[in-house]
Scaffold this active site. Sequence first.
Site, PDB file in Angstrom:
ATOM      1  N   SER A   7       0.693  -1.269  -0.181  1.00 55.51           N
ATOM      2  CA  SER A   7      -0.001  -0.024   0.136  1.00 55.51           C
ATOM      3  C   SER A   7       0.892   1.325  -0.091  1.00 55.51           C
ATOM      4  O   SER A   7       1.831   1.255   0.740  1.00 55.51           O
ATOM      5  CB  SER A   7      -0.787   0.146   1.060  1.00 55.51           C
ATOM      6  OG  SER A   7      -1.454   1.254   1.408  1.00 55.51           O
ATOM      7  N   TYR A  15      -2.578   5.257  -3.750  1.00 59.86           N
ATOM      8  CA  TYR A  15      -3.532   6.525  -3.323  1.00 59.86           C
ATOM      9  C   TYR A  15      -2.769   7.464  -3.828  1.00 59.86           C
ATOM     10  O   TYR A  15      -1.449   7.644  -3.729  1.00 59.86           O
ATOM     11  CB  TYR A  15      -3.644   6.141  -1.804  1.00 59.86           C
ATOM     12  CG  TYR A  15      -4.540   5.316  -1.062  1.00 59.86           C
ATOM     13  CD1 TYR A  15      -5.539   4.993  -1.777  1.00 59.86           C
ATOM     14  CD2 TYR A  15      -3.944   4.778   0.118  1.00 59.86           C
ATOM     15  CE1 TYR A  15      -6.708   4.154  -1.021  1.00 59.86           C
ATOM     16  CE2 TYR A  15      -4.693   3.723   0.548  1.00 59.86           C
ATOM     17  CZ  TYR A  15      -6.201   3.619   0.012  1.00 59.86           C
ATOM     18  OH  TYR A  15      -7.286   2.713   0.648  1.00 59.86           O
ATOM     19  N   THR A  22      -6.806   1.943  -6.572  1.00 58.35           N
ATOM     20  CA  THR A  22      -7.748   1.840  -5.630  1.00 58.35           C
ATOM     21  C   THR A  22      -8.937   2.731  -5.879  1.00 58.35           C
ATOM     22  O   THR A  22      -8.478   4.211  -5.858  1.00 58.35           O
ATOM     23  CB  THR A  22      -7.628   1.645  -4.199  1.00 58.35           C
ATOM     24  OG1 THR A  22      -6.551   0.513  -3.995  1.00 58.35           O
ATOM     25  CG2 THR A  22      -8.797   1.663  -3.334  1.00 58.35           C
ATOM     26  N   LYS A  37      -8.573  -1.685  -8.372  1.00 57.75           N
ATOM     27  CA  LYS A  37      -9.267  -2.362  -7.109  1.00 57.75           C
ATOM     28  C   LYS A  37     -10.397  -1.667  -6.802  1.00 57.75           C
ATOM     29  O   LYS A  37     -10.151  -0.441  -6.443  1.00 57.75           O
ATOM     30  CB  LYS A  37      -8.309  -2.481  -6.211  1.00 57.75           C
ATOM     31  CG  LYS A  37      -8.559  -3.209  -4.623  1.00 57.75           C
ATOM     32  CD  LYS A  37      -7.482  -3.291  -3.917  1.00 57.75           C
ATOM     33  CE  LYS A  37      -7.664  -3.749  -2.616  1.00 57.75           C
ATOM     34  NZ  LYS A  37      -8.301  -2.725  -1.464  1.00 57.75           N
ATOM     35  N   HIS A  53     -13.406  -3.077   0.072  1.00 59.39           N
ATOM     36  CA  HIS A  53     -12.320  -2.561   1.042  1.00 59.39           C
ATOM     37  C   HIS A  53     -12.564  -3.383   2.361  1.00 59.39           C
ATOM     38  O   HIS A  53     -12.345  -2.602   3.363  1.00 59.39           O
ATOM     39  CB  HIS A  53     -12.441  -1.185   1.049  1.00 59.39           C
ATOM     40  CG  HIS A  53     -10.965  -0.363   1.340  1.00 59.39           C
ATOM     41  ND1 HIS A  53     -10.529   0.447   0.358  1.00 59.39           N
ATOM     42  CD2 HIS A  53     -10.310  -0.330   2.115  1.00 59.39           C
ATOM     43  CE1 HIS A  53      -9.679   0.885   0.676  1.00 59.39           C
ATOM     44  NE2 HIS A  53      -9.316   0.573   1.987  1.00 59.39           N
TER      45      HIS A  53
END
Length: 393
Positions: free
Chosen positions: A122, A145, A171, A264, A288
């Site tokens: 992540s 992100y 995401t 995702k 999530h």
Amino acid sequence: MSVLDDLLARADARSAQRLHSVRDARRTARRKLPAVVFDYVDGAADDEVTMRRNEDAFGSVAFRPRMASGLVEPRLGVTVLGKEIDFPVLLAPCGLVRLLHADGPAGVARAAASRGTVSVLSTVAGSPVEAVASESKAPLWFQLYSAAGLREADSLCDRAAAAGVDVLMVTVDTPTLGNRERDVRHGVAPPLRVDAHNAVPLGVQVLARPRWAAQLASTGIRLSSRGAGPAGHGSGLLSSVASPFSWDDVAHLRSRWEGRLVVKGVLSGADARQAVGAGADAVVVSNHGGRQLDGAPATLQALPGVVAAVGGDAEVLIDGGIRRGSHVVAALALGARAVLIGRPYLFGLASAGELGVERVLDILRAEMRRTMVLMGCPSVDQLGLDWLDVPRT
Ligand SMILES: Cc1cc2nc3c(=O)[nH]c(=O)nc-3n(C[C@H](O)[C@H](O)[C@H](O)COP(=O)(O)O)c2cc1C
């Protein structure tokens, strides 16, 4: 290795051996982590309806086994985005992994590699992609992100590519952060923010877990008034995850990223088609882990619609609520190429570091193998709807 490190490593080895199911790992994590950290991992949004739906959906699956197959060793390996993995379970991207155990994201990546699969790092795992890639020397995917927009996103992608990452996962279900009410109740929302109001109760929780506190000190992670993050990283990481990506942004990232691209967080055939239209090589059916929109459908329920809409144009992966090897088999029978797990490996990490992640993967693999043998199914390639007892209306 210091005497203390040696003692901690032995304790991890003992803890790992005592895990016999994902549920055991959750129980051990609860015992080892301060309540505020356990709840950060275990919790979900609002009333946690979607999180429960994810898990409950697997309970409604009935297999249609074939007896007397003579089968002993089913084939579990699959190819995901051109990479062969030993069994179809990948490790999902998770924020603040470093907070759970000193082995951190590099330990997670090594554990995945040692079990013949991959982990997805992540953006907010707590360690920069360069450090994880060089420390782990393991293949790594990177999840993106970007709260600050496309310029930051481009720069994160360039860094990931330079670090050797060849799969980017974008995401799309986090335009704002879900309402993680357990964090709110602990007074640490956005996750793990410490201030004058919650410092005393949190301090008491941490003092009750001295081994965890010692490990945290060794990682350099600081709980601060701006949320948890590595010392020297500037702002608190989790206050900045909200990433309002549009499909145009995904197409822009596709045009710059040379490797494979995964989207995702889709839950409908229409969004899966949008992702494919924007250039995705794979989609992850994901809510999530119930941490964003409470009331969203269970991912297993959404899966068949996505598989039908995508056809053969992209690979379909799924996550959410997978706690048993039989759940992996069910997801593949409904059309997923592979699954990702989040909390199960985080519980393993909290229980016993890298060894705990390996143990959780071993447990899921053994359960999956046993399920396949009991069903008489020789290979994951052959799983499909005819292995399920679909209720007749
Ligand atoms: C503690 C925690 C942190 C997470 N952080 C991220 C993240 O940084 N990026 C992301 O795309 N998903 C994140 N997720 C969602 C996971 O990638 C995954 O979708 C979810 O955990 C799957 O559900 P499961 O936990 O039931 O397996 C996080 C999940 C958890 C539990």
